[in-house]
Every structure is written in structure tokens, then in C-alpha cells.
Write a protein that holds these residues in place. Sequence first.
Motif, PDB file in Angstrom:
ATOM      1  N   LYS A  72       0.833  -1.204   0.000  1.00  0.00           N
ATOM      2  CA  LYS A  72       0.000   0.000   0.000  1.00  0.00           C
ATOM      3  C   LYS A  72       0.871   1.260   0.000  1.00  0.00           C
ATOM      4  CE  LYS A  72      -3.720   2.267   2.519  1.00  0.00           C
ATOM      5  NZ  LYS A  72      -4.572   2.233   3.705  1.00  0.00           N
ATOM      6  N   LYS A  73       1.917   1.279   0.811  1.00  0.00           N
ATOM      7  CA  LYS A  73       2.816   2.438   0.873  1.00  0.00           C
ATOM      8  C   LYS A  73       3.539   2.637  -0.455  1.00  0.00           C
ATOM      9  CE  LYS A  73       3.531   2.205   5.852  1.00  0.00           C
ATOM     10  NZ  LYS A  73       4.429   1.806   6.938  1.00  0.00           N
ATOM     11  N   SER A  74       3.990   1.548  -1.046  1.00  0.00           N
ATOM     12  CA  SER A  74       4.667   1.640  -2.344  1.00  0.00           C
ATOM     13  C   SER A  74       3.724   2.168  -3.417  1.00  0.00           C
ATOM     14  CB  SER A  74       5.195   0.269  -2.770  1.00  0.00           C
ATOM     15  OG  SER A  74       6.180  -0.181  -1.897  1.00  0.00           O
ATOM     16  N   PHE A  75       2.511   1.692  -3.399  1.00  0.00           N
ATOM     17  CA  PHE A  75       1.512   2.145  -4.372  1.00  0.00           C
ATOM     18  C   PHE A  75       1.241   3.638  -4.206  1.00  0.00           C
ATOM     19  CE2 PHE A  75      -2.940   3.056  -5.401  1.00  0.00           C
ATOM     20  CZ  PHE A  75      -2.939   2.723  -6.745  1.00  0.00           C
ATOM     21  N   GLU A  76       1.022   4.052  -2.960  1.00  0.00           N
ATOM     22  CA  GLU A  76       0.733   5.468  -2.697  1.00  0.00           C
ATOM     23  C   GLU A  76       1.917   6.356  -3.102  1.00  0.00           C
ATOM     24  OE1 GLU A  76      -0.370   5.311   1.436  1.00  0.00           O
ATOM     25  OE2 GLU A  76      -2.447   4.775   0.954  1.00  0.00           O
ATOM     26  N   LYS A  77       3.126   5.882  -2.869  1.00  0.00           N
ATOM     27  CA  LYS A  77       4.328   6.633  -3.250  1.00  0.00           C
ATOM     28  C   LYS A  77       4.387   6.807  -4.768  1.00  0.00           C
ATOM     29  CE  LYS A  77       9.352   6.466  -2.712  1.00  0.00           C
ATOM     30  NZ  LYS A  77      10.483   5.678  -2.187  1.00  0.00           N
ATOM     31  N   GLU A  78       4.167   5.715  -5.494  1.00  0.00           N
ATOM     32  CA  GLU A  78       4.184   5.767  -6.964  1.00  0.00           C
ATOM     33  C   GLU A  78       3.042   6.628  -7.491  1.00  0.00           C
ATOM     34  OE1 GLU A  78       6.370   4.629  -9.316  1.00  0.00           O
ATOM     35  OE2 GLU A  78       7.634   4.229  -7.556  1.00  0.00           O
ATOM     36  N   LYS A  80       1.658   9.229  -6.058  1.00  0.00           N
ATOM     37  CA  LYS A  80       2.011  10.637  -5.848  1.00  0.00           C
ATOM     38  C   LYS A  80       2.972  11.125  -6.925  1.00  0.00           C
ATOM     39  CE  LYS A  80       1.228  10.959  -0.904  1.00  0.00           C
ATOM     40  NZ  LYS A  80       1.800  11.168   0.431  1.00  0.00           N
ATOM     41  N   LYS A  81       3.905  10.288  -7.321  1.00  0.00           N
ATOM     42  CA  LYS A  81       4.869  10.665  -8.371  1.00  0.00           C
ATOM     43  C   LYS A  81       4.128  11.010  -9.665  1.00  0.00           C
ATOM     44  CE  LYS A  81       8.784   7.694  -7.145  1.00  0.00           C
ATOM     45  NZ  LYS A  81       9.587   6.556  -7.651  1.00  0.00           N
ATOM     46  N   HIS A  82       3.104  10.248  -9.992  1.00  0.00           N
ATOM     47  CA  HIS A  82       2.395  10.415 -11.261  1.00  0.00           C
ATOM     48  C   HIS A  82       1.318  11.502 -11.207  1.00  0.00           C
ATOM     49  CE1 HIS A  82       4.410   7.042 -13.168  1.00  0.00           C
ATOM     50  NE2 HIS A  82       4.292   6.404 -12.022  1.00  0.00           N
ATOM     51  N   GLN A  83       0.978  11.942 -10.013  1.00  0.00           N
ATOM     52  CA  GLN A  83      -0.044  12.978  -9.883  1.00  0.00           C
ATOM     53  C   GLN A  83       0.562  14.374  -9.959  1.00  0.00           C
ATOM     54  OE1 GLN A  83      -2.024  11.890  -6.223  1.00  0.00           O
ATOM     55  NE2 GLN A  83      -3.570  10.707  -7.323  1.00  0.00           N
ATOM     56  N   GLN A  84       1.866  14.495  -9.863  1.00  0.00           N
ATOM     57  CA  GLN A  84       2.527  15.805  -9.881  1.00  0.00           C
ATOM     58  C   GLN A  84       2.724  16.320 -11.263  1.00  0.00           C
ATOM     59  OE1 GLN A  84       6.094  15.245  -7.606  1.00  0.00           O
ATOM     60  NE2 GLN A  84       4.975  14.990  -5.696  1.00  0.00           N
TER      61      GLN A  84
END
Length: 84
Positions: A72-78, A80-84
Motif C-alpha cells: 500500500k505504501k509503495s503504491f501510494e508513493k508511486e 504521488k509521483k504520477h499525480q505531480q
Amino acid sequence: MGLFFIKCKEAGHVCDKHQYEEASITEKIKLKIHLMYCSACRKHSASNKKLSQLLNKIKFQFLSSEEKDNIKKSFEKELKKHQQ
């Protein structure tokens, strides 16, 4: 129908119960008789049997809570990268 003759709908239900070893002796007898003259239910019964055998062979493995949290943490991190 007669005492030992059942309709396809009931045969399907008994077939499912039989798969999980929940069918009574009387139900099993009625199912056997039904399968002697109904090819559609014989096919359904054979498919049910194969499916049960395949599921019994599978060794299910579940993720621990820690593993789920890491994913879940890895997914959320990735994300966020794509939402910027």
C-alpha cells in the motif's frame, strides 16, 4: 415426478451439496438416478468435480499485514509521483 426423480434445478443443488460432503444418502441416490438420464447435469457434475479437484490442489498463500502495508505504501508513493 416419482419418489426418486428430481428436476435439474434440484440436481444442481444436490450436486453442489455433494461436492462439499453435505448431501444426505437419499439426495445422493436421487442425484445418481438423475445423472443416468440427464446428460446436461452429468456434464455439470463432471465440471464441478474437476473444479473441486483443482481447488483442492491449490496451496493458498496470504500476505501478512506488514506485507499488505508495504504494498500500500509503495503504491501510494508511486501514485504521488504520477499525480505531480
